[in-house]
Structures are given as structure tokens and as C-alpha cells.
Motif scaffolding. Sequence first.
Motif, PDB file in Angstrom:
ATOM      1  N   GLY A 113       0.807  -1.210   0.000  1.00 20.53           N
ATOM      2  CA  GLY A 113       0.000   0.000   0.000  1.00 20.53           C
ATOM      3  C   GLY A 113       0.840   1.260   0.000  1.00 20.53           C
ATOM      4  O   GLY A 113       2.037   1.225   0.262  1.00 20.53           O
ATOM      5  N   PRO A 114       0.200   2.388  -0.309  1.00 21.10           N
ATOM      6  CA  PRO A 114       0.929   3.652  -0.361  1.00 21.10           C
ATOM      7  C   PRO A 114       1.305   4.139   1.035  1.00 21.10           C
ATOM      8  O   PRO A 114       0.578   3.930   1.996  1.00 21.10           O
ATOM      9  N   GLN A 115       2.460   4.754   1.134  1.00 22.60           N
ATOM     10  CA  GLN A 115       2.920   5.304   2.398  1.00 22.60           C
ATOM     11  C   GLN A 115       2.708   6.800   2.386  1.00 22.60           C
ATOM     12  O   GLN A 115       3.127   7.479   1.465  1.00 22.60           O
ATOM     13  N   GLY A 116       2.048   7.323   3.380  1.00 28.49           N
ATOM     14  CA  GLY A 116       1.768   8.748   3.463  1.00 28.49           C
ATOM     15  C   GLY A 116       2.753   9.456   4.370  1.00 28.49           C
ATOM     16  O   GLY A 116       3.673   8.858   4.913  1.00 28.49           O
ATOM     17  N   ILE A 117       2.542  10.731   4.537  1.00 26.69           N
ATOM     18  CA  ILE A 117       3.344  11.555   5.420  1.00 26.69           C
ATOM     19  C   ILE A 117       2.534  11.777   6.684  1.00 26.69           C
ATOM     20  O   ILE A 117       1.446  12.325   6.640  1.00 26.69           O
ATOM     21  N   ARG A 118       3.047  11.328   7.818  1.00 26.41           N
ATOM     22  CA  ARG A 118       2.319  11.441   9.079  1.00 26.41           C
ATOM     23  C   ARG A 118       2.704  12.747   9.770  1.00 26.41           C
ATOM     24  O   ARG A 118       3.855  13.084   9.874  1.00 26.41           O
ATOM     25  N   THR A 119       1.688  13.474  10.201  1.00 25.24           N
ATOM     26  CA  THR A 119       1.919  14.745  10.886  1.00 25.24           C
ATOM     27  C   THR A 119       1.924  14.542  12.390  1.00 25.24           C
ATOM     28  O   THR A 119       1.622  13.454  12.883  1.00 25.24           O
ATOM     29  N   ASN A 120       2.236  15.599  13.142  1.00 23.62           N
ATOM     30  CA  ASN A 120       2.250  15.525  14.609  1.00 23.62           C
ATOM     31  C   ASN A 120       0.876  15.181  15.168  1.00 23.62           C
ATOM     32  O   ASN A 120       0.764  14.574  16.222  1.00 23.62           O
ATOM     33  N   SER A 121      -0.195  15.602  14.481  1.00 21.33           N
ATOM     34  CA  SER A 121      -1.539  15.334  14.978  1.00 21.33           C
ATOM     35  C   SER A 121      -1.983  13.902  14.692  1.00 21.33           C
ATOM     36  O   SER A 121      -3.043  13.489  15.113  1.00 21.33           O
ATOM     37  N   GLY A 122      -1.178  13.158  13.953  1.00 23.78           N
ATOM     38  CA  GLY A 122      -1.524  11.779  13.658  1.00 23.78           C
ATOM     39  C   GLY A 122      -2.239  11.604  12.338  1.00 23.78           C
ATOM     40  O   GLY A 122      -2.465  10.491  11.888  1.00 23.78           O
ATOM     41  N   ALA A 123      -2.602  12.699  11.674  1.00 23.35           N
ATOM     42  CA  ALA A 123      -3.280  12.603  10.383  1.00 23.35           C
ATOM     43  C   ALA A 123      -2.266  12.198   9.317  1.00 23.35           C
ATOM     44  O   ALA A 123      -1.103  12.588   9.374  1.00 23.35           O
ATOM     45  N   THR A 124      -2.696  11.418   8.372  1.00 22.35           N
ATOM     46  CA  THR A 124      -1.817  10.997   7.298  1.00 22.35           C
ATOM     47  C   THR A 124      -2.192  11.725   6.025  1.00 22.35           C
ATOM     48  O   THR A 124      -3.340  11.688   5.591  1.00 22.35           O
ATOM     49  N   TYR A 125      -1.236  12.410   5.456  1.00 28.83           N
ATOM     50  CA  TYR A 125      -1.437  13.101   4.184  1.00 28.83           C
ATOM     51  C   TYR A 125      -0.631  12.385   3.121  1.00 28.83           C
ATOM     52  O   TYR A 125       0.462  11.900   3.388  1.00 28.83           O
ATOM     53  N   PHE A 126      -1.140  12.316   1.926  1.00 27.22           N
ATOM     54  CA  PHE A 126      -0.441  11.666   0.847  1.00 27.22           C
ATOM     55  C   PHE A 126       0.152  12.709  -0.081  1.00 27.22           C
ATOM     56  O   PHE A 126      -0.407  13.778  -0.271  1.00 27.22           O
ATOM     57  N   THR A 127       1.286  12.398  -0.641  1.00 32.73           N
ATOM     58  CA  THR A 127       1.927  13.328  -1.559  1.00 32.73           C
ATOM     59  C   THR A 127       1.133  13.404  -2.849  1.00 32.73           C
ATOM     60  O   THR A 127       0.230  12.607  -3.094  1.00 32.73           O
ATOM     61  N   LYS A 128       1.482  14.356  -3.703  1.00 29.05           N
ATOM     62  CA  LYS A 128       0.761  14.567  -4.950  1.00 29.05           C
ATOM     63  C   LYS A 128       0.750  13.301  -5.810  1.00 29.05           C
ATOM     64  O   LYS A 128      -0.227  12.986  -6.464  1.00 29.05           O
ATOM     65  N   GLN A 129       1.836  12.553  -5.787  1.00 29.94           N
ATOM     66  CA  GLN A 129       1.927  11.341  -6.584  1.00 29.94           C
ATOM     67  C   GLN A 129       0.951  10.273  -6.104  1.00 29.94           C
ATOM     68  O   GLN A 129       0.460   9.485  -6.886  1.00 29.94           O
ATOM     69  N   MET A 130       0.667  10.257  -4.826  1.00 34.55           N
ATOM     70  CA  MET A 130      -0.180   9.209  -4.268  1.00 34.55           C
ATOM     71  C   MET A 130      -1.633   9.623  -4.142  1.00 34.55           C
ATOM     72  O   MET A 130      -2.464   8.829  -3.790  1.00 34.55           O
ATOM     73  N   GLY A 131      -1.955  10.882  -4.373  1.00 35.34           N
ATOM     74  CA  GLY A 131      -3.326  11.348  -4.225  1.00 35.34           C
ATOM     75  C   GLY A 131      -3.545  11.974  -2.862  1.00 35.34           C
ATOM     76  O   GLY A 131      -2.615  12.180  -2.108  1.00 35.34           O
ATOM     77  N   MET A 132      -4.800  12.273  -2.559  1.00 37.95           N
ATOM     78  CA  MET A 132      -5.123  12.928  -1.298  1.00 37.95           C
ATOM     79  C   MET A 132      -6.360  12.266  -0.704  1.00 37.95           C
ATOM     80  O   MET A 132      -7.260  11.905  -1.429  1.00 37.95           O
ATOM     81  N   LYS A 133      -6.370  12.126   0.592  1.00 39.39           N
ATOM     82  CA  LYS A 133      -7.539  11.553   1.263  1.00 39.39           C
ATOM     83  C   LYS A 133      -8.714  12.513   1.143  1.00 39.39           C
ATOM     84  O   LYS A 133      -8.549  13.717   1.317  1.00 39.39           O
ATOM     85  N   LYS A 134      -9.897  12.003   0.880  1.00 41.92           N
ATOM     86  CA  LYS A 134     -11.061  12.854   0.670  1.00 41.92           C
ATOM     87  C   LYS A 134     -11.464  13.657   1.895  1.00 41.92           C
ATOM     88  O   LYS A 134     -11.964  14.755   1.767  1.00 41.92           O
ATOM     89  N   GLN A 135     -11.236  13.154   3.096  1.00 46.30           N
ATOM     90  CA  GLN A 135     -11.652  13.904   4.276  1.00 46.30           C
ATOM     91  C   GLN A 135     -10.807  15.156   4.492  1.00 46.30           C
ATOM     92  O   GLN A 135     -11.164  16.007   5.288  1.00 46.30           O
ATOM     93  N   HIS A 136      -9.707  15.314   3.788  1.00 48.87           N
ATOM     94  CA  HIS A 136      -8.846  16.480   3.937  1.00 48.87           C
ATOM     95  C   HIS A 136      -9.063  17.515   2.843  1.00 48.87           C
ATOM     96  O   HIS A 136      -8.349  18.507   2.804  1.00 48.87           O
ATOM     97  N   LEU A 137     -10.013  17.309   1.957  1.00 47.04           N
ATOM     98  CA  LEU A 137     -10.266  18.267   0.889  1.00 47.04           C
ATOM     99  C   LEU A 137     -11.038  19.467   1.417  1.00 47.04           C
ATOM    100  O   LEU A 137     -11.928  19.322   2.246  1.00 47.04           O
ATOM    101  N   PRO A 138     -10.711  20.668   0.912  1.00 50.79           N
ATOM    102  CA  PRO A 138     -11.477  21.842   1.329  1.00 50.79           C
ATOM    103  C   PRO A 138     -12.901  21.782   0.803  1.00 50.79           C
ATOM    104  O   PRO A 138     -13.168  21.136  -0.213  1.00 50.79           O
ATOM    105  N   SER A 139     -13.804  22.463   1.467  1.00 57.16           N
ATOM    106  CA  SER A 139     -15.189  22.470   1.006  1.00 57.16           C
ATOM    107  C   SER A 139     -15.788  23.859   1.171  1.00 57.16           C
ATOM    108  O   SER A 139     -15.234  24.701   1.872  1.00 57.16           O
ATOM    109  N   LYS A 140     -16.914  24.076   0.494  1.00 55.83           N
ATOM    110  CA  LYS A 140     -17.651  25.342   0.550  1.00 55.83           C
ATOM    111  C   LYS A 140     -19.134  25.014   0.605  1.00 55.83           C
ATOM    112  O   LYS A 140     -19.533  23.882   0.363  1.00 55.83           O
TER     113      LYS A 140
END
Length: 74
Positions: free
Chosen positions: A9-36
Motif C-alpha cells: 500500500g501507499p505510504q503517506g506523510i504522518r503529521t504531529n496530529s496523527g493525520a496521514t497526508y499523501f503526496t501529490k503522486q499518491m493522491g489525497m484523502k477525501k476527508q482532507h479536501l477543502p469544502s464550501k
Amino acid sequence: MGSAKRSSGPQGIRTNSGATYFTKQMGMKKQHLPSKICPVCQRPFSWRKKWEKNWEEVKYCSKRCSGDAKKSRH
């Protein structure tokens, strides 16, 4: 000869808060997308790839809401 361990599986970048973000090559988790909130239908809508360059100018969730807003102005 030793064999290197591979992770599945893809390896993301883990932040201090524990959330995992994926780089541009791997895509982005939908719960982290901005909304309006759409001013016509009052529903939330999320960032889409096609709005990447002009997200700040996006006001409506769909062409239908954009058309309805134009009709109500006249």
C-alpha cells in the motif's frame, strides 16, 4: 543475500496530529479536501481536481445552481 522488506500500500506523510497526508503522486484523502457551501442550494461541496487552478473563484456546486443563480438575478 538479504532481501529488502516491502510494505504493501501507499505510504503517506504522518503529521504531529496523527493525520496521514499523501503526496501529490499518491493522491489525497477525501476527508482532507477543502469544502464550501453553495449559495443556491445550501449544500456543502468539496474541492475537485478540475477546480484546482480557480478554487477561490468557484461559488456554485454545479452548472444547474450557477444557472439558477443567474435566472434569479433578472
